[in-house]
Enzyme design. Structure first.
Site, PDB file in Angstrom:
ATOM      1  N   SER A 152       0.845  -1.184   0.000  1.00 58.57           N
ATOM      2  CA  SER A 152       0.000   0.000   0.000  1.00 58.57           C
ATOM      3  C   SER A 152       0.884   1.238   0.000  1.00 58.57           C
ATOM      4  O   SER A 152       1.895   1.282  -0.692  1.00 58.57           O
ATOM      5  CB  SER A 152      -0.941  -0.041   1.207  1.00 58.57           C
ATOM      6  OG  SER A 152      -1.795   1.068   1.238  1.00 58.57           O
ATOM      7  N   TYR A 166      -4.414   7.930  -6.408  1.00 60.13           N
ATOM      8  CA  TYR A 166      -3.515   6.924  -5.821  1.00 60.13           C
ATOM      9  C   TYR A 166      -3.864   6.660  -4.368  1.00 60.13           C
ATOM     10  O   TYR A 166      -3.993   5.506  -3.940  1.00 60.13           O
ATOM     11  CB  TYR A 166      -2.088   7.425  -5.958  1.00 60.13           C
ATOM     12  CG  TYR A 166      -1.010   6.556  -5.349  1.00 60.13           C
ATOM     13  CD1 TYR A 166      -0.635   5.366  -5.946  1.00 60.13           C
ATOM     14  CD2 TYR A 166      -0.352   6.951  -4.190  1.00 60.13           C
ATOM     15  CE1 TYR A 166       0.376   4.576  -5.410  1.00 60.13           C
ATOM     16  CE2 TYR A 166       0.663   6.180  -3.644  1.00 60.13           C
ATOM     17  CZ  TYR A 166       1.017   4.989  -4.253  1.00 60.13           C
ATOM     18  OH  TYR A 166       2.023   4.216  -3.713  1.00 60.13           O
ATOM     19  N   LYS A 170      -5.184   3.180  -2.704  1.00 59.77           N
ATOM     20  CA  LYS A 170      -4.434   2.510  -1.641  1.00 59.77           C
ATOM     21  C   LYS A 170      -5.255   2.399  -0.358  1.00 59.77           C
ATOM     22  O   LYS A 170      -5.123   1.421   0.387  1.00 59.77           O
ATOM     23  CB  LYS A 170      -3.123   3.247  -1.380  1.00 59.77           C
ATOM     24  CG  LYS A 170      -2.115   3.160  -2.528  1.00 59.77           C
ATOM     25  CD  LYS A 170      -1.701   1.733  -2.846  1.00 59.77           C
ATOM     26  CE  LYS A 170      -0.495   1.691  -3.789  1.00 59.77           C
ATOM     27  NZ  LYS A 170      -0.130   0.307  -4.174  1.00 59.77           N
TER      28      LYS A 170
END
Length: 262
Positions: A152, A166, A170
């Site tokens: 992650s 992003y 994650k």
């Protein structure tokens, strides 16, 4: 009374197999080499087959372990299916899966993020790990156990405006990690590593003067070196973490938001 193994023997991966996506560079490369040095046979996957082949040769020459290459786009459903099939064609079982492939493209402002960019980021960072974990994780359950490690990011918990797609993907990966830990327990462990700012090939595009100012606000006051991920990855892959599942482990040098640096 349960016998207690010698400390270092719990990190031994001899006789095990591992699949690593995005395994040819950066943190994936260091993880691949570490697993092979600990005794595992490895399948290295990325879109860049030449770099995968080069690393596979290095693994064979320096460790004597078996190294298999399979080219696949980590965000494409059908290619993930092909990757899972290739893993079980190469190995009788998969003991460790590392969902390491990721991407975080630059953009000017949130409104300039196109649908195509959004979908690429979500597919590579979330959709691919979901599908590969489903396929391999269920086989791990049937085979009696295994370990899934999702890579992650510290940005999932401390995002800023430059990484919105992003960070969102994650954060979803973190939730998925904990859900899969329950779905595949008690025999398969599922954990996530949350790296901070590591100085890999990706960092070559950074403004290093600006980064150094940000890093001054980290607890360790520097970026990480790629090899510094290895201890955590070996821990989660091996029997050393036999009572660890659903964990989100930060390896970030005491990361803070860029704007928080002093």
């Amino acid at each position: 009374m349960t016998s207690i193994p010698a400390p270092f023997s719990t990190f031994d991966l001899t006789g095990r197999t591992a699949v690593i996506t995005g395994g040819s560079r950066g943190l994936g490369r260091e993880t691949t080499l570490a697993f092979a040095r600990a005794g595992a046979d490895v399948l290295i996957s990325s879109r860049r087959v030449e770099s995968c082949e080069a690393l596979a040769r290095e693994v064979r020459e320096t460790t004597g372990r078996r190294a298999v290459v399979h080219a696949a786009h980590a965000g494409k459903w059908d290619e993930i299916d092909g990757l899972a099939a290739a893993a079980y064609a190469a190995f009788d079982r998969v003991d460790v899966l590392v969902n390491n492939a990721g991407m975080s493209p630059f953009y000017e402002t949130p409104s300039t993020v196109t649908e195509e960019l959004w979908r690429k980021v979500v597919d590579v960072n979330l959709t691919g790990p979901f599908r590969l974990s489903a396929l391999i994780g269920e086989r791990m359950v049937a085979d009696g156990g295994g370990s899934i490690i999702n890579v992650s990011s510290a940005a999932a918990n401390a995002p800023h405006g430059g990484v919105i797609p992003y960070a969102a993907a994650k954060a979803g990966l973190n939730a998925m990690t904990q859900a899969y830990a329950r779905a595949f327990g008690p025999t398969v462990r599922v954990n996530a590593v949350l790296p901070g700012a590591f100085l890999t090939d990706i960092s070559k595009a950074w403004d290093m003067e600006e980064f150094e100012r940000h890093a001054a606000g980290f607890a360790l006051r520097r970026g990480g070196e790629a090899h510094e991920i290895v201890g955590t990855m070996l821990y989660l892959a091996s029997d050393a973490s036999s009572y660890t599942t659903g964990a989100l482990l930060a390896v970030d040098g005491g990361y803070v938001l860029p704007g928080d640096a002093g």
